[in-house]
Write a protein that holds these residues in place. Structure first.
Motif, PDB file in Angstrom:
ATOM      1  N   THR A 169      -3.072   6.745   0.460  1.00 16.69           N
ATOM      2  CA  THR A 169      -4.010   5.851   1.119  1.00 16.69           C
ATOM      3  C   THR A 169      -4.975   6.660   1.986  1.00 16.69           C
ATOM      4  O   THR A 169      -4.588   7.683   2.558  1.00 16.69           O
ATOM      5  CB  THR A 169      -3.297   4.769   1.960  1.00 16.69           C
ATOM      6  OG1 THR A 169      -4.254   4.082   2.778  1.00 16.69           O
ATOM      7  CG2 THR A 169      -2.217   5.348   2.855  1.00 16.69           C
ATOM      8  N   ILE A 205      -5.135   3.789  -2.282  1.00 12.78           N
ATOM      9  CA  ILE A 205      -5.696   2.770  -1.395  1.00 12.78           C
ATOM     10  C   ILE A 205      -6.944   3.309  -0.705  1.00 12.78           C
ATOM     11  O   ILE A 205      -6.933   4.434  -0.195  1.00 12.78           O
ATOM     12  CB  ILE A 205      -4.627   2.357  -0.358  1.00 12.78           C
ATOM     13  CG1 ILE A 205      -3.379   1.790  -1.058  1.00 12.78           C
ATOM     14  CG2 ILE A 205      -5.187   1.373   0.651  1.00 12.78           C
ATOM     15  CD1 ILE A 205      -3.594   0.542  -1.871  1.00 12.78           C
ATOM     16  N   GLN A 247       0.827  -1.209   0.000  1.00 12.43           N
ATOM     17  CA  GLN A 247       0.000   0.000   0.000  1.00 12.43           C
ATOM     18  C   GLN A 247       0.864   1.264   0.000  1.00 12.43           C
ATOM     19  O   GLN A 247       0.523   2.257  -0.645  1.00 12.43           O
ATOM     20  CB  GLN A 247      -0.950  -0.019   1.193  1.00 12.43           C
ATOM     21  CG  GLN A 247      -1.946  -1.170   1.121  1.00 12.43           C
ATOM     22  CD  GLN A 247      -2.924  -1.193   2.278  1.00 12.43           C
ATOM     23  OE1 GLN A 247      -2.876  -0.356   3.176  1.00 12.43           O
ATOM     24  NE2 GLN A 247      -3.815  -2.171   2.264  1.00 12.43           N
TER      25      GLN A 247
END
Length: 195
Positions: free
Chosen positions: A87, A102, A81
């Motif tokens: 993210t 993500i 990730q």
């Protein structure tokens, strides 16, 4: 073979070391830039939280080093990730190698979050999966996922399809834990070490 496991405070370095030992190799855990650069293979492990992981990366200046590495690099779980653009976990900008961001699993579609346990991988598109049949089971523990994107080299279904592995150039990422996925996980690590 010199195998560097990047140390940024992630939780599964020991199980990765044991998995390498089962394959007859010895890895070393480091955040020393010279030792990482001189290694033949590099593993970015990950059990932890993205924002604090990236903070540690920046402290050690690994955020500048990792994207320019030329040897094979394997990100595992959070490690994968962190190789992406960003993210939702802690609204964190990541390393920007894989062109995907993500996202958190949605709570409202009747799936348990985190996904925890065994699930299958399919649509396998990389030498990383040599000797692996579609729909083999891998071990996963995660609340965040990459959408299926052009860099996806395997897909998993959990409420919907998401990318369970990514590849771009010398960078590989797996959302599952090969070090905890029995003989097929070992095969994937073996294939990575052969690259």
């Amino acid at each position: 073979m010199k195998i560097a496991i990047i140390d940024y405070g992630a939780g599964n370095t020991q199980s990765v070391l044991f998995a390498l030992e089962r394959l007859g190799h010895t890895g070393f855990v480091t955040h020393d830039r010279e030792k990482i650069t001189s290694a033949e293979k590099i593993i970015l492990p990950g059990v932890g939280e993205a924002a604090s992981a990236m903070k540690k990366m920046r402290e050690f200046q690994l955020d500048q080093l990792i994207p320019v590495l030329k040897q094979p690099v394997l990100g595992i779980c959070l490690g994968m990730q962190l190789l992406c653009n960003a993210t939702e976990e802690g609204n964190t900008n990541a390393l920007g190698i894989f062109d995907t961001s993500i996202q958190k699993f949605p709570q409202n579609i009747g799936i348990k979050v985190p996904q925890m346990g065994w699930n299958t991988i399919y649509d396998l598109k990389s030498e990383l999966f040599e000797g692996i049949q579609p729909n083999e089971y891998m071990y996963l523990v995660h609340s965040y996922y990459s959408p299926v994107c052009k860099e996806a080299i395997s897909v998993t279904h959990y409420g919907f399809e998401y990318a369970s592995a990514l590849q771009k150039d010398n960078f590989y990422g797996v959302q599952f834990h090969p070090e905890k996925s029995g003989k097929y996980g070992q095969q994937i690590l073996h294939n990575f070490l052969k690259l």
